[in-house]
Design a protein around this motif. Structure first.
Motif, PDB file in Angstrom:
ATOM      1  N   VAL A 261     -19.321 -38.328  80.587  1.00 32.97           N
ATOM      2  CA  VAL A 261     -18.328 -38.069  81.621  1.00 32.97           C
ATOM      3  C   VAL A 261     -17.033 -38.721  81.136  1.00 32.97           C
ATOM      4  CG1 VAL A 261     -17.618 -38.518  83.997  1.00 32.97           C
ATOM      5  CG2 VAL A 261     -20.010 -37.996  83.485  1.00 32.97           C
ATOM      6  N   THR A 274     -16.831 -33.304  82.124  1.00 31.17           N
ATOM      7  CA  THR A 274     -18.086 -33.571  81.423  1.00 31.17           C
ATOM      8  C   THR A 274     -18.148 -32.759  80.150  1.00 31.17           C
ATOM      9  OG1 THR A 274     -19.148 -33.825  83.585  1.00 31.17           O
ATOM     10  CG2 THR A 274     -20.599 -33.656  81.675  1.00 31.17           C
ATOM     11  N   THR A 275     -18.648 -33.361  79.084  1.00 32.93           N
ATOM     12  CA  THR A 275     -18.951 -32.636  77.863  1.00 32.93           C
ATOM     13  C   THR A 275     -20.397 -32.912  77.488  1.00 32.93           C
ATOM     14  OG1 THR A 275     -18.484 -32.472  75.472  1.00 32.93           O
ATOM     15  CG2 THR A 275     -17.887 -34.540  76.546  1.00 32.93           C
ATOM     16  N   ARG A 276     -21.145 -31.824  77.238  1.00 37.28           N
ATOM     17  CA  ARG A 276     -22.555 -31.948  76.869  1.00 37.28           C
ATOM     18  C   ARG A 276     -22.893 -30.876  75.848  1.00 37.28           C
ATOM     19  NH1 ARG A 276     -26.398 -30.763  80.008  1.00 37.28           N
ATOM     20  NH2 ARG A 276     -27.884 -32.274  79.181  1.00 37.28           N
ATOM     21  N   ALA A 317     -19.890 -35.626  88.530  1.00 32.68           N
ATOM     22  CA  ALA A 317     -19.731 -35.084  87.177  1.00 32.68           C
ATOM     23  C   ALA A 317     -20.979 -35.270  86.329  1.00 32.68           C
ATOM     24  CB  ALA A 317     -18.541 -35.750  86.488  1.00 32.68           C
ATOM     25  N   ARG A 318     -21.854 -36.196  86.710  1.00 30.98           N
ATOM     26  CA  ARG A 318     -23.092 -36.390  85.949  1.00 30.98           C
ATOM     27  C   ARG A 318     -24.104 -35.285  86.228  1.00 30.98           C
ATOM     28  NH1 ARG A 318     -22.590 -42.676  86.406  1.00 30.98           N
ATOM     29  NH2 ARG A 318     -22.504 -43.252  84.195  1.00 30.98           N
ATOM     30  N   TYR A 319     -24.019 -34.614  87.387  1.00 28.20           N
ATOM     31  CA  TYR A 319     -24.881 -33.480  87.708  1.00 28.20           C
ATOM     32  C   TYR A 319     -26.359 -33.796  87.502  1.00 28.20           C
ATOM     33  CZ  TYR A 319     -20.318 -31.372  87.063  1.00 28.20           C
ATOM     34  OH  TYR A 319     -18.980 -31.108  87.118  1.00 28.20           O
ATOM     35  N   LEU A 324     -25.709 -40.407  81.565  1.00 31.27           N
ATOM     36  CA  LEU A 324     -24.501 -40.038  80.833  1.00 31.27           C
ATOM     37  C   LEU A 324     -23.509 -41.199  80.851  1.00 31.27           C
ATOM     38  CD1 LEU A 324     -23.473 -36.357  81.718  1.00 31.27           C
ATOM     39  CD2 LEU A 324     -24.363 -37.248  79.565  1.00 31.27           C
ATOM     40  N   VAL A 326     -19.822 -43.111  80.582  1.00 32.90           N
ATOM     41  CA  VAL A 326     -18.471 -42.789  81.041  1.00 32.90           C
ATOM     42  C   VAL A 326     -17.490 -43.290  79.993  1.00 32.90           C
ATOM     43  CG1 VAL A 326     -16.735 -43.149  82.844  1.00 32.90           C
ATOM     44  CG2 VAL A 326     -19.158 -42.940  83.457  1.00 32.90           C
TER      45      VAL A 326
END
Length: 430
Positions: A261, A274-276, A317-319, A324, A326
């Motif tokens: 995040v 968020t990037t995953r 934002a972690r969904y 995740l 930060v």
């Protein structure tokens, strides 16, 4: 000789050179709106890096202003006479500045790709004659052109015969917008910006090749992945939002994590994203450009002012992925977060390390093979698009295919979404 990848953030006037292990070996900080991408590249080389070692330059360019930088464009609709007309909802200033002749002609296709009616070539020729001498580019879009682009291709060939090769023609089937109006708007804006995009990108390409004739040039897309130089010239709208998308990916890479995040604070505004897996989750909302709805989708972002609850935004934002990390870009405080010392370089790093991707979002007619054949086709189309964007086909990663049944159409059909992403194909070593 170690290869170098250069990331140019021409919005914030930052540039980095990174080695094959994604380590920054040189950087420069210029003046926004004063230092051009070519000057940034020259300043970076002046830091002492070996220009012959640069094999890739990936750039983020400032976004154009269509009413100021665009050219007059003709718009042709193939089929869809009962739908809303072309350019509906365009702001008056935009349509006044960019709209040339507009026409709707008989043709188009059904959900399964069969023709709805023969293409009215005489009407296409008449439209072309109206455009001659009056426009600098043409856009066309056909009903269900994603499923079968044949009528778009026929019309584009006839337009080229009448108008000549110097007038760009942009087709709706070249986009992945599921809606006819979004495809049409995207093609129209890409056409209007074609001359501007070609000149600007060609200038940067010449500067890249001046330093190393073998280096490749890519542009960052609005999802943080890349387009090759020539494709970016054709699809200026695909690069909208590139700076923020590259910043999200680059912040995670600077922090040494694969997913995160990211919290960015600039002025009185904070943005949480968020990037995953090298991708940005989509919000489902369509992007607007100059007040016009286009096919590109927005990443899922939360915009906060100083009084908003940052902790709640981070949790959302972690969904569900509570582990995740930060990553902070800017001066806000979050407990247990990773604060970047060189956060202003995040977008340039995101550019230098960007991957290539291909996405499919369309309605598939489910014939005798059913869902499995449709899903296999969607995955293959996504892989093919990723390879065209520059990805190495041997290292592609795929997202699960998302499916939504279309119960209101007269044939068995489903909307399928698929994405493939992976590292850019490395050039062959001499």
């Amino acid at each position: 000789m170690s290869r170098l990848r250069v990331g140019l953030d021409a919005v914030a006037a930052r540039a980095v050179a990174m080695d094959e292990r994604s380590r920054i070996v040189a950087s420069c900080r210029g003046l926004p709106e004063a230092d051009s991408p070519s000057r940034l590249l020259g300043a970076l080389v002046a830091e002492g890096i070996d220009a012959a070692a640069i094999d890739r330059v990936v750039a983020i360019l400032p976004e154009p202003v269509p009413a100021e930088t665009g050219a007059r464009v003709g718009v042709l609709r193939i089929g869809g006479a009962t739908a809303l007309p072309p350019l509906v909802g365009w702001p008056a200033g935009m349509s006044g500045a960019l709209a040339g002749p507009v026409a709707m002609v008989r043709g188009g296709h059904e959900y399964d790709g069969t023709p709805s009616a023969p293409l009215d070539l005489a009407a296409v020729a008449e439209f072309a004659r109206r455009c001659a001498g009056n426009v600098r580019a043409v856009a066309l879009a056909g009903v269900h052109g994603l499923e079968n682009p044949d009528h778009e291709q026929q019309a584009a060939a006839l337009l080229a015969d009448v108008l000549g090769p110097e007038i760009p023609v942009r087709k709706g089937s070249e986009t992945e917008a599921i809606g006819l109006l979004e495809r049409e708007n995207t093609a129209a804006l890409d056409a209007a910006l074609a001359e501007f995009a070609r000149a600007r990108i060609a200038e940067l390409g010449a500067a890249v090749r001046k330093h190393n004739p073998e280096a490749e040039l890519y542009l960052v897309r609005g999802d943080g992945t890349v387009l090759p130089e020539l494709a970016a010239q054709r699809h200026a709208t695909a690069c909208l939002g590139a700076a923020r998308a590259a910043m999200l990916h680059g912040a995670a890479r600077l922090a040494g994590v694969a997913a995160a995040v990211v919290v960015e604070t600039t002025g009185g505004q904070t943005v949480v994203g968020t990037t995953r897996g090298g991708l940005l989750p989509e919000s489902g909302a369509h992007r607007e450009f100059g007040g016009i709805r286009i096919g590109a989708r927005l990443p899922r972002l939360t915009v906060l002012n100083r009084e908003s609850s940052l902790s709640s935004a981070v949790a959302r934002a972690r969904y569900g992925y509570d582990d995740l990390p930060v990553v902070l870009v800017g001066d806000r405080s979050v407990p247990d977060a990773i604060r970047l010392l060189d956060g202003d370089l995040a977008a340039a790093v995101g550019a230098a390390t960007a991957e290539a991707a291909g996405s499919v979002d369309r309605i598939f007619w489910q014939g005798t093979g059913g869902r499995e054949d449709s899903a296999a086709r969607a995955r293959q189309l996504a892989r093919d698009a990723a390879v065209r964007a520059g990805a190495d086909p041997r290292t592609l990663r795929e997202t699960p295919v998302k499916e939504a049944l279309m119960t209101y159409v007269p044939v068995p059909a489903a909307r399928l979404q698929a994405t493939a992403v992976g590292p850019i194909l490395e050039p062959v070593a001499p």
